[in-house]
Design a protein around this motif. Structure first.
Motif, PDB file in Angstrom:
ATOM      1  N   LEU A  90       0.816  -1.212   0.000  1.00  0.00           N
ATOM      2  CA  LEU A  90       0.000   0.000   0.000  1.00  0.00           C
ATOM      3  C   LEU A  90       0.854   1.269   0.000  1.00  0.00           C
ATOM      4  N   GLY A  91       1.979   1.243   0.689  1.00  0.00           N
ATOM      5  CA  GLY A  91       2.864   2.403   0.668  1.00  0.00           C
ATOM      6  C   GLY A  91       3.392   2.684  -0.726  1.00  0.00           C
ATOM      7  N   THR A  92       3.723   1.625  -1.469  1.00  0.00           N
ATOM      8  CA  THR A  92       4.163   1.804  -2.857  1.00  0.00           C
ATOM      9  C   THR A  92       3.041   2.363  -3.720  1.00  0.00           C
ATOM     10  N   ALA A  93       1.823   1.858  -3.515  1.00  0.00           N
ATOM     11  CA  ALA A  93       0.693   2.361  -4.291  1.00  0.00           C
ATOM     12  C   ALA A  93       0.431   3.838  -3.997  1.00  0.00           C
ATOM     13  N   PHE A  94       0.526   4.244  -2.742  1.00  0.00           N
ATOM     14  CA  PHE A  94       0.282   5.642  -2.385  1.00  0.00           C
ATOM     15  C   PHE A  94       1.372   6.572  -2.918  1.00  0.00           C
ATOM     16  N   MET A  95       2.533   6.044  -3.234  1.00  0.00           N
ATOM     17  CA  MET A  95       3.578   6.867  -3.831  1.00  0.00           C
ATOM     18  C   MET A  95       3.267   7.226  -5.279  1.00  0.00           C
ATOM     19  N   VAL A  96       2.430   6.429  -5.953  1.00  0.00           N
ATOM     20  CA  VAL A  96       2.212   6.597  -7.388  1.00  0.00           C
ATOM     21  C   VAL A  96       0.802   7.077  -7.704  1.00  0.00           C
ATOM     22  N   VAL A  97      -0.176   6.714  -6.881  1.00  0.00           N
ATOM     23  CA  VAL A  97      -1.575   6.964  -7.212  1.00  0.00           C
ATOM     24  C   VAL A  97      -1.846   8.463  -7.342  1.00  0.00           C
ATOM     25  N   PRO A  98      -2.691   8.885  -8.287  1.00  0.00           N
ATOM     26  CA  PRO A  98      -3.001  10.322  -8.425  1.00  0.00           C
ATOM     27  C   PRO A  98      -3.647  10.884  -7.162  1.00  0.00           C
ATOM     28  N   GLY A  99      -3.306  12.125  -6.857  1.00  0.00           N
ATOM     29  CA  GLY A  99      -3.858  12.787  -5.693  1.00  0.00           C
ATOM     30  C   GLY A  99      -2.974  12.630  -4.478  1.00  0.00           C
ATOM     31  N   PHE A 100      -2.740  11.394  -4.048  1.00  0.00           N
ATOM     32  CA  PHE A 100      -1.896  11.147  -2.880  1.00  0.00           C
ATOM     33  C   PHE A 100      -0.410  11.178  -3.234  1.00  0.00           C
ATOM     34  N   GLY A 101      -0.071  10.740  -4.424  1.00  0.00           N
ATOM     35  CA  GLY A 101       1.336  10.602  -4.791  1.00  0.00           C
ATOM     36  C   GLY A 101       1.913  11.770  -5.544  1.00  0.00           C
ATOM     37  N   GLU A 102       1.281  12.930  -5.504  1.00  0.00           N
ATOM     38  CA  GLU A 102       1.797  14.096  -6.213  1.00  0.00           C
ATOM     39  C   GLU A 102       2.989  14.687  -5.471  1.00  0.00           C
ATOM     40  N   GLY A 103       3.844  15.376  -6.217  1.00  0.00           N
ATOM     41  CA  GLY A 103       5.031  15.959  -5.630  1.00  0.00           C
ATOM     42  C   GLY A 103       4.743  17.073  -4.644  1.00  0.00           C
ATOM     43  N   PHE A 104       3.596  17.752  -4.839  1.00  0.00           N
ATOM     44  CA  PHE A 104       3.282  18.858  -3.933  1.00  0.00           C
ATOM     45  C   PHE A 104       2.652  18.381  -2.625  1.00  0.00           C
ATOM     46  N   VAL A 105       2.359  17.091  -2.493  1.00  0.00           N
ATOM     47  CA  VAL A 105       1.838  16.536  -1.242  1.00  0.00           C
ATOM     48  C   VAL A 105       3.018  16.233  -0.327  1.00  0.00           C
ATOM     49  N   SER A 106       2.943  16.690   0.894  1.00  0.00           N
ATOM     50  CA  SER A 106       4.026  16.466   1.845  1.00  0.00           C
ATOM     51  C   SER A 106       4.277  14.972   2.034  1.00  0.00           C
ATOM     52  N   SER A 107       5.543  14.608   2.052  1.00  0.00           N
ATOM     53  CA  SER A 107       5.892  13.191   2.235  1.00  0.00           C
ATOM     54  C   SER A 107       5.431  12.675   3.594  1.00  0.00           C
ATOM     55  N   ARG A 108       5.408  13.538   4.602  1.00  0.00           N
ATOM     56  CA  ARG A 108       4.933  13.121   5.920  1.00  0.00           C
ATOM     57  C   ARG A 108       3.440  12.844   5.900  1.00  0.00           C
ATOM     58  N   VAL A 109       2.690  13.677   5.191  1.00  0.00           N
ATOM     59  CA  VAL A 109       1.244  13.442   5.079  1.00  0.00           C
ATOM     60  C   VAL A 109       0.980  12.146   4.331  1.00  0.00           C
ATOM     61  N   ARG A 110       1.691  11.950   3.227  1.00  0.00           N
ATOM     62  CA  ARG A 110       1.513  10.726   2.449  1.00  0.00           C
ATOM     63  C   ARG A 110       1.888   9.501   3.263  1.00  0.00           C
ATOM     64  N   MET A 111       2.982   9.599   4.005  1.00  0.00           N
ATOM     65  CA  MET A 111       3.405   8.479   4.855  1.00  0.00           C
ATOM     66  C   MET A 111       2.375   8.192   5.944  1.00  0.00           C
ATOM     67  N   GLY A 112       1.838   9.245   6.553  1.00  0.00           N
ATOM     68  CA  GLY A 112       0.838   9.047   7.596  1.00  0.00           C
ATOM     69  C   GLY A 112      -0.420   8.372   7.079  1.00  0.00           C
ATOM     70  N   ILE A 113      -0.881   8.793   5.889  1.00  0.00           N
ATOM     71  CA  ILE A 113      -2.075   8.176   5.306  1.00  0.00           C
ATOM     72  C   ILE A 113      -1.803   6.721   4.968  1.00  0.00           C
ATOM     73  N   ALA A 114      -0.637   6.446   4.383  1.00  0.00           N
ATOM     74  CA  ALA A 114      -0.304   5.068   4.011  1.00  0.00           C
ATOM     75  C   ALA A 114      -0.199   4.172   5.251  1.00  0.00           C
ATOM     76  N   LEU A 115       0.403   4.668   6.319  1.00  0.00           N
ATOM     77  CA  LEU A 115       0.509   3.872   7.546  1.00  0.00           C
ATOM     78  C   LEU A 115      -0.865   3.618   8.158  1.00  0.00           C
ATOM     79  N   SER A 116      -1.722   4.637   8.156  1.00  0.00           N
ATOM     80  CA  SER A 116      -3.060   4.479   8.734  1.00  0.00           C
ATOM     81  C   SER A 116      -3.885   3.460   7.948  1.00  0.00           C
TER      82      SER A 116
END
Length: 253
Positions: free
Chosen positions: A20-46
């Motif tokens: 799921l962490g790999t998917a969240f790195m690529v998927v549109p919306g969550f995996g965009e460059g302007f999304v904070s890596s900490r926010v993306r990591m937190g969502i993926a962990l949750s």
């Protein structure tokens, strides 16, 4: 017993997080460059913690060798990339349509940063891409992706080789569908551009002394914005329907 229980659950959690962490790195919306890596990591962990509760009984035991562990994690990373990449292909249809629109409307030279492609692109493709990703969240289509993270364990069981033949067929179908949708979005501009350039060519032949470029450019831009205003709503609705179809067909959401 407690140590064995904790070790098993930690392994199961990180195995789920690998996919799921790999998917969240690529998927549109969550995996965009302007999304904070900490926010993306937190969502993926949750999400991984929630999904792990329901798929723990489907996970294999912890491998006894390093080679088997790396093979298992590599398979999960590949599945995560495929999950996010299929949805990324769907969003690329807006980039294709926007690029064609820019060429037909005289805006090809107007470059703007496209957050989905992480590079410079035509201003119309950036506009359509940003609007498309916004509508994904407005219409709650991202909930289907979150649901699909759980459904993916039924389609792609852990520890088994995914059906690469079927996946390759689906991905090629999504690529063709994305280009087709891009051309459908830009179809009114293709008709408009062909008609406009034929008219400009006739005027140039009838009155060669007229500076056709300076006269036609403002009219071309004004007409292009008018056509865009009339068709952008239907274009985004087509995109959302196609995005939902990709989610249902590929992830079983």
């Amino acid at each position: 017993m407690l140590e064995e229980y904790l070790t098993t659950n930690v392994f199961a959690f990180f195995l789920v997080f690998t996919r799921l962490g790999t998917a969240f790195m690529v998927v549109p919306g969550f995996g965009e460059g302007f999304v904070s890596s900490r926010v993306r990591m937190g969502i993926a962990l949750s999400v991984s913690f929630l999904v792990m509760q329901f798929v723990a009984d489907r996970l294999p035991p912890e491998p006894t060798t390093i080679g088997a562990l790396f093979l298992l994690l590599g398979g999960e990373i590949v599945i995560g990339l495929i999950m996010g990449g299929a949805l990324r292909l769907a969003v690329s249809s807006l980039h294709v349509g926007g690029t064609i629109i820019a060429q037909q409307s005289g805006l090809a030279a107007a470059q703007f940063f496209d957050p989905a492609q992480m590079t410079q692109g035509a201003v119309t493709s950036s506009f359509l891409t940003i609007m498309g990703m916004t509508m994904i969240f407005v219409t709650d289509l991202h909930h289907l992706f979150l649901q699909g993270t759980y459904a993916s364990y039924t389609l792609f069981p852990v520890g088994q080789l995914p059906p690469f033949g079927d996946i390759a067929f689906l991905v090629s179908d999504f690529v063709a569908g994305s280009f087709l949708l891009g051309f459908q979005i830009s179809a009114p501009f293709l008709v408009y551009g062909l008609t406009f350039y034929i008219g400009v060519g006739l005027i140039n032949r009838l009155m060669p002394q007229v500076q056709v470029f300076f006269v036609a450019m403002p009219l071309q831009l004004a007409a292009a914005f008018a056509v865009l205003g009339l068709t952008v709503g239907g274009s985004i609705m087509w995109f959302l329907a196609y995005y939902e179809e990709v989610l249902i067909r590929f992830l079983g959401a």
